[in-house]
Write an enzyme that holds these catalytic residues in place. Sequence first.
Site, PDB file in Angstrom:
ATOM      1  CE  LYS A   1      41.654 -60.275  -6.928  1.00 30.00           C
ATOM      2  NZ  LYS A   1      42.382 -59.123  -6.325  1.00 30.00           N
TER       3      LYS A   1
ATOM      4  N   GLY B   1      35.539 -52.326 -10.685  1.00 24.98           N
ATOM      5  CA  GLY B   1      36.898 -51.804 -10.761  1.00 24.98           C
ATOM      6  C   GLY B   1      37.039 -50.882 -11.952  1.00 24.98           C
ATOM      7  CB  SER B   2      40.020 -49.571 -13.593  1.00 26.84           C
ATOM      8  OG  SER B   2      40.715 -50.777 -13.858  1.00 26.84           O
TER       9      SER B   2
ATOM     10  N   GLY C   1      38.175 -54.161 -16.364  1.00 27.48           N
ATOM     11  CA  GLY C   1      36.864 -54.688 -16.742  1.00 27.48           C
ATOM     12  C   GLY C   1      36.885 -55.299 -18.133  1.00 27.48           C
TER      13      GLY C   1
ATOM     14  CD  GLU D   1      27.721 -52.391 -11.266  1.00 26.15           C
ATOM     15  OE1 GLU D   1      27.669 -51.147 -11.305  1.00 26.15           O
ATOM     16  OE2 GLU D   1      26.756 -53.119 -11.535  1.00 26.15           O
TER      17      GLU D   1
ATOM     18  CB  CYS E   1      32.064 -45.627  -9.420  1.00 25.49           C
ATOM     19  SG  CYS E   1      30.616 -46.102  -8.461  1.00 25.49           S
TER      20      CYS E   1
ATOM     21  CD  GLU F   1      37.245 -43.507 -12.304  1.00 22.78           C
ATOM     22  OE1 GLU F   1      37.957 -44.450 -12.715  1.00 22.78           O
ATOM     23  OE2 GLU F   1      36.185 -43.676 -11.676  1.00 22.78           O
TER      24      GLU F   1
HETATM   25  P1  NAD Z   1      41.144 -52.309 -10.460  1.00 25.97           P
HETATM   26  O1  NAD Z   1      40.492 -52.504 -11.772  1.00 25.97           O
HETATM   27  O2  NAD Z   1      42.582 -52.005 -10.430  1.00 25.97           O
HETATM   28  O3  NAD Z   1      40.985 -53.629  -9.562  1.00 25.97           O
HETATM   29  C1  NAD Z   1      39.714 -54.164  -9.213  1.00 25.97           C
HETATM   30  C2  NAD Z   1      39.898 -55.630  -8.813  1.00 25.97           C
HETATM   31  O4  NAD Z   1      40.279 -56.395  -9.959  1.00 25.97           O
HETATM   32  C3  NAD Z   1      40.977 -55.885  -7.769  1.00 25.97           C
HETATM   33  O5  NAD Z   1      40.541 -56.898  -6.895  1.00 25.97           O
HETATM   34  C4  NAD Z   1      42.155 -56.357  -8.606  1.00 25.97           C
HETATM   35  O6  NAD Z   1      43.094 -57.131  -7.886  1.00 25.97           O
HETATM   36  C5  NAD Z   1      41.444 -57.173  -9.660  1.00 25.97           C
HETATM   37  N1  NAD Z   1      42.159 -57.349 -10.933  1.00 25.97           N
HETATM   38  C6  NAD Z   1      43.124 -56.571 -11.466  1.00 25.97           C
HETATM   39  N2  NAD Z   1      43.474 -57.033 -12.705  1.00 25.97           N
HETATM   40  C7  NAD Z   1      42.714 -58.127 -12.942  1.00 25.97           C
HETATM   41  C8  NAD Z   1      42.583 -59.017 -14.042  1.00 25.97           C
HETATM   42  N3  NAD Z   1      43.328 -58.892 -15.146  1.00 25.97           N
HETATM   43  N4  NAD Z   1      41.674 -60.026 -13.955  1.00 25.97           N
HETATM   44  C9  NAD Z   1      40.885 -60.156 -12.860  1.00 25.97           C
HETATM   45  N5  NAD Z   1      40.975 -59.337 -11.780  1.00 25.97           N
HETATM   46  C10 NAD Z   1      41.866 -58.329 -11.810  1.00 25.97           C
HETATM   47  O7  NAD Z   1      40.293 -51.181  -9.704  1.00 25.97           O
HETATM   48  P2  NAD Z   1      40.565 -50.514  -8.264  1.00 25.97           P
HETATM   49  O8  NAD Z   1      41.718 -49.588  -8.362  1.00 25.97           O
HETATM   50  O9  NAD Z   1      40.582 -51.553  -7.207  1.00 25.97           O
HETATM   51  O10 NAD Z   1      39.219 -49.657  -8.063  1.00 25.97           O
HETATM   52  C11 NAD Z   1      39.041 -48.383  -8.572  1.00 25.97           C
HETATM   53  C12 NAD Z   1      38.138 -48.414  -9.782  1.00 25.97           C
HETATM   54  O11 NAD Z   1      36.897 -49.041  -9.435  1.00 25.97           O
HETATM   55  C13 NAD Z   1      37.758 -47.039 -10.279  1.00 25.97           C
HETATM   56  O12 NAD Z   1      37.832 -46.988 -11.685  1.00 25.97           O
HETATM   57  C14 NAD Z   1      36.311 -46.876  -9.810  1.00 25.97           C
HETATM   58  O13 NAD Z   1      35.559 -45.968 -10.554  1.00 25.97           O
HETATM   59  C15 NAD Z   1      35.804 -48.272  -9.920  1.00 25.97           C
HETATM   60  N6  NAD Z   1      34.630 -48.479  -9.064  1.00 25.97           N
HETATM   61  C16 NAD Z   1      33.409 -48.654  -9.659  1.00 25.97           C
HETATM   62  C17 NAD Z   1      32.270 -48.833  -8.869  1.00 25.97           C
HETATM   63  C18 NAD Z   1      30.927 -49.067  -9.501  1.00 25.97           C
HETATM   64  O14 NAD Z   1      30.005 -49.493  -8.817  1.00 25.97           O
HETATM   65  N7  NAD Z   1      30.760 -48.823 -10.780  1.00 25.97           N
HETATM   66  C19 NAD Z   1      32.366 -48.806  -7.488  1.00 25.97           C
HETATM   67  C20 NAD Z   1      33.622 -48.621  -6.928  1.00 25.97           C
HETATM   68  C21 NAD Z   1      34.754 -48.468  -7.722  1.00 25.97           C
END
Ligand code: NAD
Length: 479
Positions: free
Chosen positions: A174, A226-227, A231, A248, A282, A380
């Site tokens: 996804k 993601g965030s 998470g 992550e 990140c 962040e």
């Molecule tokens: P996000 O959490 O908004 O979205 C990540 C993914 O989750 C997207 O595909 C989104 O559509 C999906 N999503 C959103 N809500 C959901 C839910 N309720 N259930 C399931 N899936 C859902 O994050 P973003 O804005 O895409 O990315 C930025 C964040 O990612 C930052 O916080 C960054 O630090 C983090 N990040 C972490 C790493 C790591 O390896 N630790 C690497 C890259 C980015």
Amino acid sequence: MTSLRAHHLIDGEFIDAGEELTKHNPSDVRDVVGTVPVADAHLVSAAVAAAFDVRRAWADRGPVARGALVARLAQAIHADRDSLAALISREHGKPERDSRAEVDRTVEILTFAAGMGRRYEGRTLPADTPRTLALSSRHPLGVVALITPWNFPLAIPAWKLAPALVAGCTTVIKPSPLAPFTAQALARLALAVGIPPGVVNVAHGDARTGETLVRDPRVAAVSFTGSVRTGREVAGAAAAHLARAQLELGGKNAVIVARDADLERAAAAVALGAFGQSGQRCSATSRVLAHADVAERLVEMLCERAKALRVGPPTDPASELGPLIDATSLDRCLGAVQRASDGGAEIVVGGARTGPGHGHFMAPTVVRGLEDGAPLTVTEVFGPVVTVQEFEHFDRAMDLNNGVDYGMSATLFTRDLTTMGTFLARAEAGMLHVNRPGVGAFPHMPHLGTKASQLGPAECSTEALDFFTELRTATIDVS
Ligand code: NAD
């Protein structure tokens, strides 16, 4: 430029169905990259069903054959380097050299993961009874959901997909609706190199699609990047049906500059870590903790570097920094800096929009004079913004480093062995660096954090197999 159309990939078929989202090029919003369909519950269920149906056949192929297919995928990505890099730059906005570096790193990670097929090891164990074999072996989990962000459109989907495939899992990716096209190109290549239909599926969409996917009881595990906020939701929904979750998450990473540090190297490392990829990673450096005796000089050097950086679109080969991903991100970063300034902090450089008017560009920004615990020093921001705080005693540097919820990376510049030893023992972060930039480890090293930055086994290393496999034991009487 041609407008693209993303398709779901279900059981080897590309399907165009669902409500449409429009994806704009962040470096020039007049360029519509394309439309992305949102998979509804029916399509998500079909994608999971496709993965579920082939899970036994894929598991039966064995890890060596699966690893060989992942090696072919790595070669196909290498062969498509230029077109993949152009696609990453168009949907993400990063300079093409950064996109090519992302493709190259992806190839290295996949090549390493492919080799794990021949190292799919269990253990032999001592037995309490005579002429008895006791052993443990790995087994794939089944269907896994791979939910990815937009900041590394190729590398993150690929570094989840490769170990999942070698492990013997079947997958539903996804991707972020802000970076759907590169993930789809990856899935297309997987199909083209002979990974059977149903093993790699893609369900495009937004939070609704992700939520539906995580809740499907046939999904045995969710690898999410993601965030923190998302998470938590993902982990909760996965736990409701006892699916594994690997999270992550974000970071608030510091570079500590001791009094004896090589300031040129430290300034170069901070500029790279804070402003590279416009701070959208990140592990990005978002805090400098500088000894009071060197802070002034370090800030001067950092500002010189910030001003010299060329911010612009990826189509300009001179661009060193691209835009932020969308208007919301730009507003969030500008707002965070403005609030710090309203609270009495000094914006030493940057703090404003820059670059061509049709993109979401922000100038590299250095802020100092913040109170301990001020939001800009603990939250962040995910943009090209770095704060500078001072310390007299190294204990305070460690307290500041550890005084955030996150624990992704931490970096120290020093020439002193004792200072280094204290840092390595006490820094609460998953990835530690000394006298090197705080971003960019090696492809075979575990990618991981502590505290709110990570849950579950590391990615990008032999540990990656641990998440996608379960152990079973066997005792065999051979008398
Ligand atoms: P996000 O959490 O908004 O979205 C990540 C993914 O989750 C997207 O595909 C989104 O559509 C999906 N999503 C959103 N809500 C959901 C839910 N309720 N259930 C399931 N899936 C859902 O994050 P973003 O804005 O895409 O990315 C930025 C964040 O990612 C930052 O916080 C960054 O630090 C983090 N990040 C972490 C790493 C790591 O390896 N630790 C690497 C890259 C980015």
